[in-house]
Design a protein around this motif. Structure first.
Motif, PDB file in Angstrom:
ATOM      1  N   CYS A   5       0.848  -1.182   0.000  1.00 46.93           N
ATOM      2  CA  CYS A   5       0.000   0.000   0.000  1.00 46.93           C
ATOM      3  C   CYS A   5       0.884   1.232   0.000  1.00 46.93           C
ATOM      4  O   CYS A   5       1.818   1.335   0.786  1.00 46.93           O
ATOM      5  N   ARG A  95      -7.678  -9.387  -2.954  1.00 48.07           N
ATOM      6  CA  ARG A  95      -8.557  -9.143  -1.811  1.00 48.07           C
ATOM      7  C   ARG A  95      -9.202 -10.420  -1.296  1.00 48.07           C
ATOM      8  O   ARG A  95      -9.810 -10.421  -0.227  1.00 48.07           O
ATOM      9  N   GLU A  99      -7.009  -9.279   2.578  1.00 43.72           N
ATOM     10  CA  GLU A  99      -6.090  -8.153   2.705  1.00 43.72           C
ATOM     11  C   GLU A  99      -6.788  -6.849   2.345  1.00 43.72           C
ATOM     12  O   GLU A  99      -7.563  -6.774   1.392  1.00 43.72           O
ATOM     13  N   THR A 100      -6.537  -5.803   3.112  1.00 38.55           N
ATOM     14  CA  THR A 100      -7.082  -4.477   2.846  1.00 38.55           C
ATOM     15  C   THR A 100      -6.000  -3.438   3.056  1.00 38.55           C
ATOM     16  O   THR A 100      -4.949  -3.716   3.636  1.00 38.55           O
ATOM     17  N   CYS A 101      -6.257  -2.226   2.583  1.00 41.69           N
ATOM     18  CA  CYS A 101      -5.326  -1.122   2.776  1.00 41.69           C
ATOM     19  C   CYS A 101      -5.926  -0.119   3.758  1.00 41.69           C
ATOM     20  O   CYS A 101      -7.101   0.212   3.672  1.00 41.69           O
ATOM     21  N   GLU A 103      -6.832   3.473   5.688  1.00 45.14           N
ATOM     22  CA  GLU A 103      -7.208   4.788   5.181  1.00 45.14           C
ATOM     23  C   GLU A 103      -5.953   5.612   4.898  1.00 45.14           C
ATOM     24  O   GLU A 103      -4.969   5.558   5.645  1.00 45.14           O
ATOM     25  N   PRO A 107      -3.762   0.502  -2.801  1.00 48.93           N
ATOM     26  CA  PRO A 107      -3.045  -0.716  -3.186  1.00 48.93           C
ATOM     27  C   PRO A 107      -2.265  -0.501  -4.474  1.00 48.93           C
ATOM     28  O   PRO A 107      -2.743   0.164  -5.398  1.00 48.93           O
ATOM     29  N   ASN A 165      -9.260   2.848  -2.195  1.00 54.07           N
ATOM     30  CA  ASN A 165      -8.236   1.961  -1.638  1.00 54.07           C
ATOM     31  C   ASN A 165      -8.639   0.487  -1.709  1.00 54.07           C
ATOM     32  O   ASN A 165      -8.018  -0.356  -1.063  1.00 54.07           O
ATOM     33  N   ARG A 166      -9.661   0.183  -2.527  1.00 60.57           N
ATOM     34  CA  ARG A 166     -10.079  -1.212  -2.694  1.00 60.57           C
ATOM     35  C   ARG A 166      -9.759  -1.760  -4.077  1.00 60.57           C
ATOM     36  O   ARG A 166      -9.948  -2.941  -4.344  1.00 60.57           O
TER      37      ARG A 166
END
Length: 317
Positions: A5, A95, A99-101, A103, A107, A165-166
């Motif tokens: 990220c 995803r 996994e996420t990024c 705020e 990514p 961010n997705r």
């Protein structure tokens, strides 16, 4: 694979802090004869402050908070052909692991060794080939200024402001279509926001990915005069042969639905921010023995075309 990220604002903060530090140095007058050939050298804070002001103005233009754009008014509802899967939420493979990024980050797909080896040179990696007739353009592979000094694929050069961010630009999407099997569509929309002049990218049903600031462009600052849909490959003719890189599904357009790749429900945005059918659709294949195209129009798909091919073959040496 997209497993890192990128901080959106840290680079900007570092640049501004560096400039502020450089501007806090006191003016120094040197009269030593051995210093740069005996000439007096004066530090000019007003010049540095002017430079800093220009940098800040440019950063404000590019990185100002994105106001919600005015979405084009739909001219018609997109249809589905019998046999095609109903539109569903598309998920990128990275995803699926959960996994996420956080705020404030986005990514970024990792660049791998095999990615660079596909380029004609390290210097040209990620850059668009120069064109003589096209001017600046936008796409989900960011391009502008006629490919002379800028213009590249995905996020390999600066300019595009990602607000989501997705979504990892350049990463694989699931589910995928299969030859003679299930066919899955994605919807992409690129348009100029009439309120602020930025060119926005939308994915799926209303998912805003980001925008190209209007200040990046010359001709596209006001409007576009041509829209292109289709596929593109790089053919460096290594060893004197045409590349074997496939386009689309790797099958020619004549194989039709379930086998060849396609675009459907092609529309453009008019001067009043309305989605309308294409006024003039011209089909072009640079090397039809390698990759070809055929189009049509009907009441379900609107304007559409099938395209693609295998690249090097007996008719495309």
């Amino acid at each position: 694979m997209a497993s890192c990220c990128r901080e959106i604002s840290s680079i900007i903060r570092i640049l501004v802090i560096f400039l502020l530090v450089s501007c806090s140095i006191c003016p120094v007058l040197s009269s030593e004869p051995h210093n740069l050939g005996g000439r007096n050298q004066t530090f000019r804070p007003e010049k540095e402050l002017k430079k800093l002001k220009i940098v800040r103005q440019r950063l404000d233009e590019i990185n100002k908070p994105a106001d919600p754009p005015e979405r084009p008014r739909a001219y018609e509802t997109e249809g589905n052909v019998a046999g095609a899967e109903e539109e569903q939420e598309h998920v990128q493979l990275w995803r699926m692991s959960g996994e996420t990024c956080p705020e404030g980050t986005i990514p970024v797909r990792r660049t791998r060794e095999e990615d660079m080896l596909r380029a004609s040179s390290v210097r040209r990696f990620g850059r668009k080939p120069r064109r003589r007739v096209r001017r600046d353009s936008t796409s989900n592979g960011h391009e502008n200024d006629a490919y002379e000094t800028t213009g590249c694929y995905n996020l390999l050069c600066s300019g595009f402001v990602q607000t989501n961010n997705r979504i990892a630009i350049g990463a694989a999407i699931s589910p995928m279509s299969s030859y003679h099997g299930g066919q899955f569509d994605i919807t992409l929309l690129v348009w100029k926001d009439p309120k602020h002049g930025n060119w926005w990218l939308e994915f799926g049903s209303g998912v805003l990915v980001g925008y190209w600031p209007s200040c990046l462009f010359t001709h596209l600052r006001d409007h576009a005069t041509m829209v292109q849909f289709g596929g593109e490959i790089v053919n460096s003719r290594a060893g004197g042969f045409h590349t074997s890189t496939a386009m689309g599904s790797g099958h020619f357009s004549g194989e039709g639905f379930g086998k060849a790749s396609y675009f459907r429900n092609l529309q453009v945005v008019d001067w009043d921010n309305n989605l309308i059918p294409l006024p003039n659709l011209r089909l072009l294949a640079d090397h039809p023995n390698c990759y070809d195209i055929r189009g049509g129009i009907n009441g379900v798909w609107g304007h559409y075309f099938y395209y693609g091919g295998p690249g090097r073959n007996v008719r495309c040496p």
